[in-house]
Design an enzyme around this catalytic site. Structure first.
Site, PDB file in Angstrom:
ATOM      1  N   SER A   1     -18.946   8.445  -7.619  1.00 37.01           N
ATOM      2  CA  SER A   1     -18.554   9.633  -6.864  1.00 37.01           C
ATOM      3  C   SER A   1     -18.172   9.284  -5.430  1.00 37.01           C
ATOM      4  O   SER A   1     -18.497  10.014  -4.486  1.00 37.01           O
ATOM      5  CB  SER A   1     -19.687  10.674  -6.874  1.00 37.01           C
ATOM      6  OG  SER A   1     -19.237  11.930  -6.440  1.00 37.01           O
TER       7      SER A   1
ATOM      8  N   LYS B   1     -18.307  14.811 -14.503  1.00 40.05           N
ATOM      9  CA  LYS B   1     -18.592  14.677 -13.067  1.00 40.05           C
ATOM     10  C   LYS B   1     -19.795  15.512 -12.649  1.00 40.05           C
ATOM     11  O   LYS B   1     -19.903  16.685 -12.993  1.00 40.05           O
ATOM     12  CB  LYS B   1     -17.358  15.095 -12.259  1.00 40.05           C
ATOM     13  CG  LYS B   1     -17.438  14.692 -10.807  1.00 40.05           C
ATOM     14  CD  LYS B   1     -17.318  13.189 -10.649  1.00 40.05           C
ATOM     15  CE  LYS B   1     -17.845  12.718  -9.299  1.00 40.05           C
ATOM     16  NZ  LYS B   1     -19.316  12.829  -9.172  1.00 40.05           N
TER      17      LYS B   1
ATOM     18  N   SER C   1     -19.253  17.617  -5.596  1.00 40.46           N
ATOM     19  CA  SER C   1     -18.405  16.497  -6.040  1.00 40.46           C
ATOM     20  C   SER C   1     -17.704  16.740  -7.366  1.00 40.46           C
ATOM     21  O   SER C   1     -16.895  15.897  -7.784  1.00 40.46           O
ATOM     22  CB  SER C   1     -19.225  15.211  -6.115  1.00 40.46           C
ATOM     23  OG  SER C   1     -19.432  14.678  -4.828  1.00 40.46           O
TER      24      SER C   1
ATOM     25  N   LYS D   1     -13.963  16.320  -7.566  1.00 40.68           N
ATOM     26  CA  LYS D   1     -13.246  15.085  -7.888  1.00 40.68           C
ATOM     27  C   LYS D   1     -12.613  15.113  -9.282  1.00 40.68           C
ATOM     28  O   LYS D   1     -11.819  14.229  -9.611  1.00 40.68           O
ATOM     29  CB  LYS D   1     -14.184  13.885  -7.751  1.00 40.68           C
ATOM     30  CG  LYS D   1     -14.688  13.675  -6.311  1.00 40.68           C
ATOM     31  CD  LYS D   1     -15.582  12.458  -6.208  1.00 40.68           C
ATOM     32  CE  LYS D   1     -16.051  12.216  -4.782  1.00 40.68           C
ATOM     33  NZ  LYS D   1     -17.189  13.067  -4.386  1.00 40.68           N
TER      34      LYS D   1
END
Length: 390
Positions: free
Chosen positions: A125, A231, A65, A68
């Site tokens: 997320s 993130k 993730s 992102k």
């Protein structure tokens, strides 16, 4: 052209030495002890991009993730250019609603604002929110993924390829610690992003019977002073990953860890990297982001000049305890700027040197749009020049 900034500016900077003991547990942290339980890692100072530590930083690995970060770059870029705004309503497609993994449980046809979707990405997320926003910006999911890869090329990321906006596993979906740090550096140009990535908790669907509690997947925003992003990532293949950023005084650093065995180890590795940076280095800020530098003459534009500004904060980095630096700042203007000019287009470069050696450089960009002048306006401008000729 104004002459003040086209000449070389001499700046003498005095730095205050801060004792490493000012930071808890930092006095015993060394580079050799960093990221010993991660597949790859890197630590950079944000403004200069200087690498303070790296381990297998160019190894291609699944980013999970952390993907992102690129998704958020394109969202913030679209906001900055005025192509979308935070209050725009985003309708969730059936495809976006079908995303598995981490999500904010969007239903097909459900509408949320850009800001709400961004919260869902930054804190929870949300795979569904990532796809929905991507489709809103580019029209289709495939078109948005193409924008992601185009942006990667623009940023000079040599070991990154995206197959989706979420980080869900893909055969040709990969990145590196170095490329993730460079993406984080780009995202942090949009300083307001930390308003979202730095929150520990928030809510969606307020004042409804489907109120949804968001809790940041990056627990360091609560437990490490100065951390405000960016993130996390996890899949079985990628293991535990984190791209974190923290700021103390004028220095912001970015730490990336990929392939840690557990959440606890991931957070511990990043914590040690941040401790190491703040114990051993400091920065002096020279320019803020969007600081106006000069007016640049343009040909065939509605306006005769356009203001040129810094595209990001500009700082110099030094080890704590070093003597003061004598810096020279040089401004280079791009020749033959083509019309029309779009806000953010590169117009020049600012170069900072210490004793003749370049220590950092950064683009200078247009602070506004300048449309092409029509033939009648150009004709009157030409006639006006002739009428002023003695």
């Amino acid at each position: 052209m104004k002459r003040f900034f086209t000449s070389i500016l001499v700046v003498v900077m005095a730095f205050t030495v801060v004792s490493p003991a000012a930071f808890a547990n930092e006095d015993h942290v060394t580079a050799n002890s960093l990221a010993n339980k991660a597949s790859s890692a890197i630590l950079i100072e944000r403004d200069t991009g200087t690498v303070l530590f790296d381990k297998n930083a160019d190894e291609k690995l699944p980013p999970a993730s952390m993907t992102k970060i690129m998704t958020m770059i394109l969202v913030m870029e679209a906001l900055h250019k005025g192509k979308i705004n935070m209050k725009d309503k985003v309708r969730t497609s059936e495809y976006a609603a079908s995303m598995g993994g981490s999500q904010i449980f969007l239903e097909a046809g459900e509408e949320m604002s850009v800001e709400e979707m961004l919260k869902g990405i930054a804190l929870a997320s949300g795979n569904d929110a990532s796809v929905a926003l991507g489709e809103f910006i580019a029209g289709t999911n495939d078109a948005f993924v193409k924008l992601m890869n185009d942006k990667a090329k623009e940023l000079g990321l040599k070991n990154t390829n995206f197959e989706n906006a979420t980080g869900l596993p893909g055969k040709e979906h990969y990145s590196t610690a170095r490329d993730m740090a460079l993406m984080a550096k780009e995202l942090l140009k949009y300083e307001q992003i930390t308003k979202y990535t730095g929150k520990y908790e928030d809510y969606l669907r307020q004042n409804t019977d489907k109120k949804f509690w968001l809790v940041n997947t990056n627990k360091l925003v609560k437990f490490y002073p100065g951390v405000d992003g960016l993130k996390t990532g996890y899949t079985h293949e990628a293991k535990y990953c984190l791209t974190a950023t923290a700021k103390k005084n004028d220095m912001r650093v970015i730490a990336v860890v990929m392939g840690a065995p557990t959440t606890k180890e991931r957070n511990a590795q990043v914590t040690q990297m941040l401790d190491y940076a703040f114990a051993n280095y400091e920065t002096q800020k020279l320019y803020e982001r969007h600081q106006m530098i000069d007016d640049v003459e343009v040909q065939k534009g509605i306006s005769k000049t356009v203001q040129m500004a810094t595209s990001e904060p500009i700082s110099v980095l030094m080890k704590k305890g070093e003597k003061k630096l004598k810096l020279k700042t040089e401004i280079k203007i791009k020749k033959n700027v083509k019309m029309p000019i779009e806000k953010g287009d590169r117009l020049g470069t600012i170069i900072v040197k210490n004793n003749g050696k370049k220590v950092t450089e950064s683009p200078l960009v247009a602070s506004e749009n300048v449309q092409s002048a029509n033939w009648w306006a150009l004709f009157k401008r030409t006639v006006g020049k002739f009428s002023q000729t003695p």
